[in-house]
Motif scaffolding. Structure first.
Motif, PDB file in Angstrom:
ATOM      1  N   ASP A   1     149.687  54.269  27.846  1.00 44.90           N
ATOM      2  CA  ASP A   1     150.734  53.929  28.822  1.00 44.90           C
ATOM      3  C   ASP A   1     150.227  53.814  30.260  1.00 44.90           C
TER       4      ASP A   1
ATOM      5  N   SER B   1     153.453  51.370  32.179  1.00 46.98           N
ATOM      6  CA  SER B   1     154.420  51.994  31.272  1.00 46.98           C
ATOM      7  C   SER B   1     154.613  53.465  31.607  1.00 46.98           C
TER       8      SER B   1
ATOM      9  N   SER C   1     160.442  48.956  25.751  1.00 46.88           N
ATOM     10  CA  SER C   1     159.211  49.163  24.991  1.00 46.88           C
ATOM     11  C   SER C   1     159.277  48.638  23.566  1.00 46.88           C
TER      12      SER C   1
ATOM     13  N   LYS D   1     161.942  52.750  29.996  1.00 49.17           N
ATOM     14  CA  LYS D   1     160.935  52.496  28.966  1.00 49.17           C
ATOM     15  C   LYS D   1     161.587  52.267  27.605  1.00 49.17           C
TER      16      LYS D   1
END
Length: 203
Positions: free
Chosen positions: A159, A171, A183, A179
């Motif tokens: 991340d 991230s 994601s 997220k």
């Protein structure tokens, strides 16, 4: 009476994420993790693809517990490395789950790759397996690029070196809700919700 759905993980972050997604969408389903069921021998992840590994884990969970089970497998596929680390993401450095070593090795391998060729995507396959043998697996990807130095304290794995397309933050610099919404895992789990709803008869 609630139906129990086993998420085959010991990762509390994944468990909380799926619980959040299912709480309102599939009423009457209680998501539990491996810590909530009797221990069983977990099969090694020997699949060549994310989908194969996710199905392997979900099948084992359903077989050993008699519960409907969800499992996921995910990783980072880097364009300049021909899609690697891929399914080997968690053990890229040779030590499973060593985020520091895995990330350091990846950055070293990309050291001489110019910024415009550092494209990558996080991939997640999520599988649902019922005790009667019914199976469903789906896959989602999150495109971005690998930067040269880590940034951010949220998340895990790669991340801190992954900047999603359309953003200037890694991230690991996104808050959990943001997220989840963007994601690969958030998308895969969200896409699995209708299947859980249909298969468990809660539609």
């Amino acid at each position: 009476m609630s139906t129990r759905l086993l998420l085959a993980t010991r990762n509390p972050g994944k468990l909380a994420e799926l619980q959040r997604l299912l709480a309102d969408a599939v009423p009457g389903v209680q998501v539990v993790g491996l810590a909530d069921v009797p221990e069983y021998p977990e099969a090694p992840e020997t699949g060549a693809t994310f989908a194969e590994n996710a199905l392997l884990k979900a099948r084992e969970a359903a077989r050993h517990t008699g519960l409907p089970a969800v499992a996921d497998d995910s990783g980072l596929a880097v364009d300049a490395l021909n899609g690697m680390p891929g399914v080997l993401s968690a053990r890229w450095s040779g030590r499973h789950g060593d985020d520091e070593a895995n990330t350091a090795l990846l950055l070293g391998q990309l050291d001489h790759v110019p910024d415009e060729r550092r494209g990558a995507e996080f991939v997640c396959a999520a599988a649902l397996v019922l005790p009667d043998g019914t199976e469903q697996v789906l896959e989602r990807a999150w495109r971005g690029r690998v930067i040269r130095e880590k940034r951010g304290g949220n998340g895990f794995g790669y991340d801190p070196v992954f900047v999603p397309d359309g953003l200037d933050r890694t991230s690991a610099e996104l808050d959990p809700a943001e997220k989840d919404a963007r994601s690969h895992r958030g998308q895969a789990f969200a896409a699995l919700v209708p299947a859980v709803n249909e298969r468990l008869g809660r539609s």
